[in-house]
Design an enzyme around this catalytic site. Structure first.
Site, PDB file in Angstrom:
ATOM      1  N   ARG A  39       0.829  -1.214   0.000  1.00 37.59           N
ATOM      2  CA  ARG A  39       0.000   0.000   0.000  1.00 37.59           C
ATOM      3  C   ARG A  39       0.864   1.266   0.000  1.00 37.59           C
ATOM      4  NH1 ARG A  39      -4.918  -1.857   3.900  1.00 37.59           N
ATOM      5  NH2 ARG A  39      -6.473  -2.120   2.263  1.00 37.59           N
ATOM      6  N   LYS A 204     -13.226  -9.513   8.266  1.00 38.34           N
ATOM      7  CA  LYS A 204     -14.177  -8.407   8.485  1.00 38.34           C
ATOM      8  C   LYS A 204     -15.562  -8.854   8.003  1.00 38.34           C
ATOM      9  CE  LYS A 204     -10.659  -4.774   8.057  1.00 38.34           C
ATOM     10  NZ  LYS A 204     -10.097  -3.707   7.183  1.00 38.34           N
ATOM     11  N   GLY A 360      -6.248  -5.174   1.543  1.00 35.59           N
ATOM     12  CA  GLY A 360      -4.902  -5.029   2.062  1.00 35.59           C
ATOM     13  C   GLY A 360      -4.279  -6.375   2.382  1.00 35.59           C
ATOM     14  N   GLY A 384     -12.743  -3.833   1.388  1.00 34.86           N
ATOM     15  CA  GLY A 384     -14.092  -3.345   1.677  1.00 34.86           C
ATOM     16  C   GLY A 384     -14.541  -2.329   0.630  1.00 34.86           C
TER      17      GLY A 384
HETATM   18  N1  LIG Z   1     -10.741 -18.554   9.729  1.00 34.93           N
HETATM   19  C1  LIG Z   1     -10.251 -17.376  10.102  1.00 34.93           C
HETATM   20  N2  LIG Z   1     -10.376 -16.949  11.393  1.00 34.93           N
HETATM   21  C2  LIG Z   1      -9.867 -15.759  11.772  1.00 34.93           C
HETATM   22  N3  LIG Z   1      -9.242 -14.900  10.955  1.00 34.93           N
HETATM   23  C3  LIG Z   1      -9.110 -15.273   9.674  1.00 34.93           C
HETATM   24  C4  LIG Z   1      -9.604 -16.508   9.179  1.00 34.93           C
HETATM   25  N4  LIG Z   1      -9.324 -16.585   7.865  1.00 34.93           N
HETATM   26  C5  LIG Z   1      -8.661 -15.459   7.536  1.00 34.93           C
HETATM   27  N5  LIG Z   1      -8.511 -14.667   8.613  1.00 34.93           N
HETATM   28  C6  LIG Z   1      -7.799 -13.379   8.706  1.00 34.93           C
HETATM   29  O1  LIG Z   1      -8.435 -12.424   7.892  1.00 34.93           O
HETATM   30  C7  LIG Z   1      -7.543 -11.328   7.776  1.00 34.93           C
HETATM   31  C8  LIG Z   1      -7.830 -10.541   6.529  1.00 34.93           C
HETATM   32  O2  LIG Z   1      -9.204 -10.180   6.503  1.00 34.93           O
HETATM   33  P1  LIG Z   1      -9.759  -8.866   5.787  1.00 34.93           P
HETATM   34  O3  LIG Z   1      -9.216  -7.650   6.466  1.00 34.93           O
HETATM   35  O4  LIG Z   1     -11.242  -9.021   5.746  1.00 34.93           O
HETATM   36  O5  LIG Z   1      -9.136  -8.981   4.315  1.00 34.93           O
HETATM   37  P2  LIG Z   1      -8.629  -7.847   3.316  1.00 34.93           P
HETATM   38  O6  LIG Z   1      -7.668  -6.940   4.078  1.00 34.93           O
HETATM   39  O7  LIG Z   1      -7.965  -8.585   2.215  1.00 34.93           O
HETATM   40  O8  LIG Z   1      -9.846  -7.097   2.877  1.00 34.93           O
HETATM   41  C9  LIG Z   1      -6.149 -11.937   7.787  1.00 34.93           C
HETATM   42  O9  LIG Z   1      -5.366 -11.280   8.756  1.00 34.93           O
HETATM   43  C10 LIG Z   1      -6.389 -13.414   8.161  1.00 34.93           C
HETATM   44  O10 LIG Z   1      -5.487 -13.898   9.163  1.00 34.93           O
HETATM   45  O1  LIG Z   2      -7.538  -2.272   5.373  1.00 33.25           O
HETATM   46  C1  LIG Z   2      -8.462  -1.647   4.848  1.00 33.25           C
HETATM   47  O2  LIG Z   2      -9.511  -2.230   4.255  1.00 33.25           O
HETATM   48  P1  LIG Z   2      -9.615  -3.771   3.740  1.00 33.25           P
HETATM   49  O3  LIG Z   2      -9.175  -4.687   4.871  1.00 33.25           O
HETATM   50  O4  LIG Z   2     -11.091  -3.934   3.470  1.00 33.25           O
HETATM   51  O5  LIG Z   2      -8.787  -3.894   2.509  1.00 33.25           O
HETATM   52  C2  LIG Z   2      -8.487  -0.145   4.779  1.00 33.25           C
HETATM   53  O6  LIG Z   2      -7.273   0.418   5.232  1.00 33.25           O
HETATM   54  C3  LIG Z   2      -9.682   0.390   5.573  1.00 33.25           C
HETATM   55  O7  LIG Z   2      -9.529   0.073   6.933  1.00 33.25           O
HETATM   56  P2  LIG Z   2     -10.844  -0.058   7.866  1.00 33.25           P
HETATM   57  O8  LIG Z   2     -11.616  -1.280   7.385  1.00 33.25           O
HETATM   58  O9  LIG Z   2     -10.307  -0.196   9.263  1.00 33.25           O
HETATM   59  O10 LIG Z   2     -11.658   1.216   7.664  1.00 33.25           O
END
Ligand SMILES: Nc1ncnc2c1ncn2[C@@H]1O[C@H](COP(=O)(O)OP(=O)(O)O)[C@@H](O)[C@H]1O
Ligand SMILES: O=C(OP(=O)(O)O)[C@H](O)COP(=O)(O)O
Length: 403
Positions: A39, A204, A360, A384
């Site tokens: 990023r 998330k 991310g 997101g």
């Molecule tokens: N089964 C699980 N239980 C808890 N955490 C998980 C699981 N599978 C994946 N994760 C966690 O999800 C996190 C990423 O989620 P998220 O922030 O939603 O993705 P992104 O940043 O790609 O949008 C990673 O740190 C990973 O360790």
């Molecule tokens: O990591 C982010 O989003 P992402 O996990 O959905 O890719 C962005 O930095 C937004 O962070 P936030 O979901 O705490 O507002």
């Protein structure tokens, strides 16, 4: 929508840039190490082009989700250092966001120099739901600059002071990163080539479940992994042990499953899961074992999709012409729980068509697992944000830039 040129001659102007520098870190609170700088790299071109145009560049960004007050482990100090290395220039770091340090740091900038303000989420006004409180904080941020550039694609879905309100207070423009991201995502929403497969995972869960509502009318298949699996499994009546579970989303998941069955969209859930009795924190040695998704022991947590599911997901992706993937399939940061994510990433590299990885952690996962970025059609910096774009939702940080 205005691009950077709309801001006119930038020489000597103070330009506030909202970037998304929310990178994964490891280590003790006072000795954090960046594990993936994707990023920061993605944010460099806009910052550099503003500096080259003679602006005094003031970057604002968040890290993690602190609760409106300073916390050492969420300091942007390590990010400031890395940003300087990537820019090949000093970055002046302000130890607060809108206080004395910020004001004097900005006042000390020469034309073409760059400053980074401390984590904007150390201020309660940034994420406040109260419009007046957010606005008041945005006014203090805006007071540091003559113009605003929105370049943090990963946060454009957040109605927050440094993303939304500040744009109402200053002449503003869209940064090149946001413009590029939107161009690619438009290709997914306009006329995606079929079959169109979407893979969802990550942690998330409540933020991201909503996209399924819209995707049920658009995608041909939805593959669900990561932390999102367990709310679906529980909705089907299965025991999920101590896995990530969103109790208040059970009805929503049931409704999605019923609608998918009616509409002929396939929702593929993993048939096997890699579990352990503790969440991996770095102290205990992982003791992974594979169980049926319908028989997760009560004392276990699901931490990855199992090998049979990984093969099923790869098979479901072969032949796809458009793929969007957000959210790792497991806790990929720990080797024992990274195989599902690796298998999905590998399958995406074999897609003949458009493959987009968003988020991310998802982007960090493909890089830290050793994949070449060029093997994917596009790696988006926002998970997101791209999901909400695909949902057809209005993104506050984009909407506010329309004049
Ligand atoms: N089964 C699980 N239980 C808890 N955490 C998980 C699981 N599978 C994946 N994760 C966690 O999800 C996190 C990423 O989620 P998220 O922030 O939603 O993705 P992104 O940043 O790609 O949008 C990673 O740190 C990973 O360790
Ligand atoms: O990591 C982010 O989003 P992402 O996990 O959905 O890719 C962005 O930095 C937004 O962070 P936030 O979901 O705490 O507002």
């Amino acid at each position: 929508m205005s691009d950077l040129s709309s801001l006119g001659d930038l020489r000597g102007k103070r330009v506030l840039v909202r970037s998304d520098l929310n990178v994964p870190l490891e280590g003790d609170a006072d000795q954090q190490r960046i594990t993936d700088d994707g990023r920061i790299r993605a944010s460099v071109p806009t910052i550099r082009s503003l500096a080259e145009a003679g602006a005094r560049v003031v970057v604002t960004a968040h890290l993690g989700r602190p609760k409106g007050a300073p916390e050492q482990r969420y300091s942007l100090a390590p990010v400031s250092e890395r940003l300087g290395e990537l820019l090949g220039a000093d970055v002046a770091f302000a130890t607060d966001t809108v206080g004395e340090s910020a004001r004097s740091t900005v006042a000390g900038l020469e034309d073409g120099e760059v400053a980074l303000l401390e984590n904007v989420r150390f201020n309660a006004g940034e994420t406040s739901k109260d419009d007046a409180e957010r606005r008041e904080f945005a006014e203090r941020l805006a007071g540091l600059a003559d113009a605003f550039v929105s370049d943090g694609f990963g946060v454009v879905h957040r109605k927050q002071a440094s993303v939304y309100d500040v744009a109402q207070l200053l002449p503003h423009a869209m940064g090149d990163l946001v413009a590029t991201e939107i161009d690619v995502l438009r290709r997914l929403t306009d006329t995606p080539e079929r079959p169109y497969v979407v893979v969802l995972g990550g942690s998330k869960v409540s933020d991201k479940l909503g996209v399924i509502d819209n995707l049920l009318g658009k995608a041909d298949k939805l593959l669900i992994g990561g932390g999102m699996v367990f709310t679906f499994l529980a909705a089907q009546g299965h025991e999920v042990g101590r896995s990530l579970l969103e109790q208040d989303q059970l009805d929503t998941c049931r409704e999605y499953l019923a609608r998918a069955a009616e509409s002929g969209v396939e929702i593929l859930l993993p048939g096997d899961i890699v579990v352990d009795t503790t969440f991996p924190t770095g102290e205990a040695t992982p003791q992974p074992r594979v169980v049926a998704a319908t028989a997760i022991p009560a004392d276990c947590l699901g931490l990855d999709i199992g090998p049979a599911s990984a093969a099923d997901f790869a098979a479901a992706l072969s032949g796809a012409r458009t793929v969007f993937w957000n959210g790792p399939m497991g806790v990929f940061e720990v080797a024992e729980f990274s195989d599902g994510t690796r298998a999905v990433a590998q399958a995406l590299t074999e897609v003949e068509g458009l493959s987009v990885v968003g988020g991310g952690d998802s982007a960090a996962a493909v890089r830290t697992l050793g994949f070449d970025e060029s093997a994917f059609g596009h790696i988006s910096t926002g998970g997101g944000a791209s999901l909400e774009y695909l949902e057809g939702k209005t993104l506050p940080g984009i909407d506010v830039l329309e004049d």
